[in-house]
Design an enzyme around this catalytic site. Structure first.
Site, PDB file in Angstrom:
ATOM      1  N   ASN A 220     113.518  30.604  67.472  1.00  0.00           N
ATOM      2  CA  ASN A 220     113.305  31.992  67.065  1.00  0.00           C
ATOM      3  C   ASN A 220     111.825  32.337  67.211  1.00  0.00           C
ATOM      4  O   ASN A 220     111.021  31.494  67.594  1.00  0.00           O
ATOM      5  CB  ASN A 220     113.825  32.242  65.648  1.00  0.00           C
ATOM      6  N   ARG A 221     111.488  33.568  66.933  1.00  0.00           N
ATOM      7  CA  ARG A 221     110.145  34.058  67.264  1.00  0.00           C
ATOM      8  C   ARG A 221     109.096  33.784  66.194  1.00  0.00           C
ATOM      9  O   ARG A 221     107.977  34.262  66.292  1.00  0.00           O
ATOM     10  CB  ARG A 221     110.190  35.571  67.499  1.00  0.00           C
TER      11      ARG A 221
END
Ligand code: CTP
Length: 416
Positions: A220-221
């Site tokens: 994920n970011r």
């Protein structure tokens, strides 16, 4: 004179380094905010743990490997005074020649604050033309000197070169501070107090990676920056910090780092540090992971023929925070972060009660200037009693301090 002043205390290598401990104590007792910087050689004479325990912030030793990418300029720019005690011939020589060969000399060159140098060395070295020349060069530039005294030196010799007594140095630094203008409240908040001294804090940071095969993962970011800012702020405020992280960042100095990759590893590591006084779950933990991890790299197909694209079946990971909330010991403060893109406060409030938290930091990750890639964040702090504290857009460090202020209030301890 000392109250609220930021003093960088440079300690270089010499038998007199122990006297810097007493000097540090005198300045702290007088209300100064003391940030110790030790050279590598100094650490052969006095353990950094001694200064860690006494000073206002943990010891800094290196230009690299800290959370702050430019610690020397931060130190230089924010100091009211830099005191070097003891100052060896090497540090004096580097400073006079304008050579930055470590954090201390770099900070000395990066400051416009007054500097107090307290030399200590053997008589022959002190009287050497080169050293005396360097002392005169520094004096000529306005550097304050607290000259060494005569007396017993290392190895039993008697002569001039002994570091001045801590009380003498303390008085000299006091005089320099007395000549400075009053600290302007507009310069910002007073330096943080050590209101987390003796408090254990576990922080998680970064996004977990869930393996698909040996080369691929679901990620994920999350950058991990907010979690690192919390770990750094807690350290600066005196906490004993464990940082459980999957982020590719260097750990802040003085923080216990536990590296993990997957949600399962983060869960195990967090479980091992779940008895902390405060737990802050800033990590972006994957909610799903592949049911099966392929033991070999999944091939796209042979001889140019493309095989059918694989379908990856996912399963839920455990909710680490909910697990911690379910078995929260009395007195522990549990903090979560809610990354939301819609209905931010409602969703965050629901998560707060569902996971049995004390504090939830609601983060609108879709807002401009907030979330993953930015150095700023826009958050609202929610408490279990239903109250909310919206913060303006601010740095992740400011968010960290605001969260810790709230935690300190809940713990009922001294609050800066
Ligand atoms: N969290 C956790 N374990 C998970 C998922 C989330 O401990 N498997 C923690 C996060 O570290 C964060 C909080 O729960 O502190 C909220 O995470 P968030 O992703 O906002 O919420 P979720 O509970 O995962 O719900 P959703 O993804 O549906 O918004």
């Amino acid at each position: 004179m000392f109250a609220g002043r930021r003093v960088v205390l440079g300690v270089s290598g010499g038998i007199a380094a122990y006297k810097a401990v007493i000097l540090c104590r005198l300045m702290i007792d007088a209300g100064a905010h003391v940030i110790p910087v030790m050279t590598a050689a100094a650490q052969r004479f006095v353990g950094r743990a001694t200064f860690d325990a006494l000073a206002s912030e943990r010891v800094l030793t290196s230009i690299f490997g800290e959370n702050d990418p430019i610690p020397h300029t931060t130190l230089g720019q924010t100091a009211d005074v830099i005191v070097v005690a003891p100052a060896t011939a090497r540090v004096i020589g580097s400073y006079a020649a304008g050579i930055s060969d470590g954090l201390l000399t770099a900070a000395l060159l990066a400051t416009r604050a007054p500097v107090v140098v307290c030399p200590a060395m053997h008589t022959e070295m002190w009287e050497h033309d080169a050293v005396q020349h360097n002392i005169e060069v520094l004096r000529g530039r306005g550097v304050h000197m607290v000259v060494p005294e005569a007396g017993r030196l290392a190895g039993g010799d008697i002569g001039t070169g002994r570091l001045a007594e801590p009380a003498t140095i303390f008085a000299a630094v006091g005089e320099v501070l007395a000549g400075l203008p009053e600290r302007d409240p507009a310069d910002g908040p007073p330096p943080p107090q050590r209101d987390f001294a003796g408090v254990s804090v576990t922080v998680t940071a970064g996004g977990t990676r869930e393996a698909i095969d040996p080369v691929r993962f679901i990620g994920n970011r999350s950058s991990g920056k907010q979690g690192y800012a919390i770990a750094t702020a807690a350290r600066d405020r005196g906490a004993d910090v464990t940082l459980i992280t999957s982020a590719p960042l260097s750990p802040p100095e003085g923080v216990r780092e536990v590296r993990v990759e997957s949600a399962a590893e983060m869960e195990a590591a967090t479980g091992a540090h779940a008895d902390a006084d405060v737990i802050v779950m800033a990590a972006a933990v994957a909610d799903f992971r592949p049911v099966d991890v392929a033991p070999q790299k999944i091939k796209k197909g042979n001889s140019g023929e493309r095989a059918q694209a694989p379908v990856i079946e996912l399963e839920h990971t455990n909710d680490i925070l909910a697990g911690l909330g379910a078995r929260k010991p009395p007195g522990q403060v549990l903090v979560g972060f809610a990354a939301e893109t819609a209905d931010v406060l409602d969703n965050a409030a629901q998560k707060l009660s569902r996971k049995n938290l004390d504090v939830m930091v609601a983060n609108d990750v879709s807002a401009d200037g907030a979330g993953f890639a930015y150095d700023t964040n826009i958050v609202t702090i929610l408490l279990a009693d239903g109250s909310t504290r919206p913060l303006p857009i601010c740095s992740k460090r400011e968010v960290a301090d605001a969260v810790l202020d709230t935690v300190a209030e809940l713990r009922g301890g001294a609050h800066r």
